[in-house]
Enzyme design. Sequence first.
Site, PDB file in Angstrom:
ATOM      1  N   LEU A  86       0.789  -1.230   0.000  1.00 13.89           N
ATOM      2  CA  LEU A  86       0.000   0.000   0.000  1.00 13.89           C
ATOM      3  C   LEU A  86       0.821   1.279   0.000  1.00 13.89           C
ATOM      4  O   LEU A  86       0.262   2.371   0.045  1.00 13.89           O
ATOM      5  CB  LEU A  86      -1.013   0.019   1.162  1.00 13.89           C
ATOM      6  N   CYS A  87       2.159   1.190  -0.044  1.00 13.45           N
ATOM      7  CA  CYS A  87       2.987   2.392  -0.176  1.00 13.45           C
ATOM      8  C   CYS A  87       2.955   2.854  -1.627  1.00 13.45           C
ATOM      9  O   CYS A  87       2.949   2.046  -2.542  1.00 13.45           O
ATOM     10  CB  CYS A  87       4.434   2.119   0.224  1.00 13.45           C
ATOM     11  N   HIS A  88       2.957   4.159  -1.804  1.00 14.27           N
ATOM     12  CA  HIS A  88       2.980   4.733  -3.142  1.00 14.27           C
ATOM     13  C   HIS A  88       4.396   4.710  -3.712  1.00 14.27           C
ATOM     14  O   HIS A  88       5.368   4.842  -2.963  1.00 14.27           O
ATOM     15  CB  HIS A  88       2.487   6.182  -3.115  1.00 14.27           C
ATOM     16  N   MET A 122       8.082   6.077   5.382  1.00  8.78           N
ATOM     17  CA  MET A 122       8.345   4.651   5.177  1.00  8.78           C
ATOM     18  C   MET A 122       9.647   4.428   4.425  1.00  8.78           C
ATOM     19  O   MET A 122      10.361   3.464   4.691  1.00  8.78           O
ATOM     20  CB  MET A 122       7.173   3.975   4.453  1.00  8.78           C
ATOM     21  N   GLU A 123       9.978   5.327   3.517  1.00  8.19           N
ATOM     22  CA  GLU A 123      11.231   5.205   2.777  1.00  8.19           C
ATOM     23  C   GLU A 123      12.434   5.378   3.710  1.00  8.19           C
ATOM     24  O   GLU A 123      13.420   4.647   3.602  1.00  8.19           O
ATOM     25  CB  GLU A 123      11.259   6.223   1.629  1.00  8.19           C
ATOM     26  N   ASP A 137      24.589  -8.766   7.894  1.00  6.64           N
ATOM     27  CA  ASP A 137      25.096  -9.728   6.913  1.00  6.64           C
ATOM     28  C   ASP A 137      26.612  -9.617   6.759  1.00  6.64           C
ATOM     29  O   ASP A 137      27.308 -10.623   6.608  1.00  6.64           O
ATOM     30  CB  ASP A 137      24.418  -9.512   5.564  1.00  6.64           C
TER      31      ASP A 137
END
Length: 167
Positions: A86-88, A122-123, A137
Amino acid sequence: MTRVAAGSEASGAGLSHIDSTGAARMVDVGGKSRTDRRAVAGGTFRTTTEVIGLLSDGKLPKGDVLATARIAGIMAAKRTDELIPLCHQLALSSVEVEFAIADDHIDVTATVGTSGQTGVEMEALTAVAVAGLTLHDMVKAVDRRASMDGVRLLEKTGGKSGSWRRE
């Protein structure tokens, strides 16, 4: 399963990603004004003082750990819409990933900017999380107990709701 309708008391002011039937939806931002938007997120990668020493001396077996983690964070920010439902999809104008090295941890900070109709929180969060996972990692061969925690939004500017800063 319990569904919460947008605007109901259970959802507070209303959940913008939930329609009137309780189904998930992508928010329509077409009518929103374009504004300059910026978000800063942070997190902490925890490891040992020995690993920090190896990293600082450039002696970790996988090479330049910070450069690799920085690129991973930038790439993740650019692909957030593919990772988070749902993120653009956004045209980002800038992504910066920075590291502050301490004795037994590395603070990871991401700053993301755009000029658009929706924010870049969110980014920024995704950039921090993926940079931290990449650090893990890169050092797991010498520290399997390393961890990334405290991923959080630190501040945001722009948009209808204006500016916000974590205290």
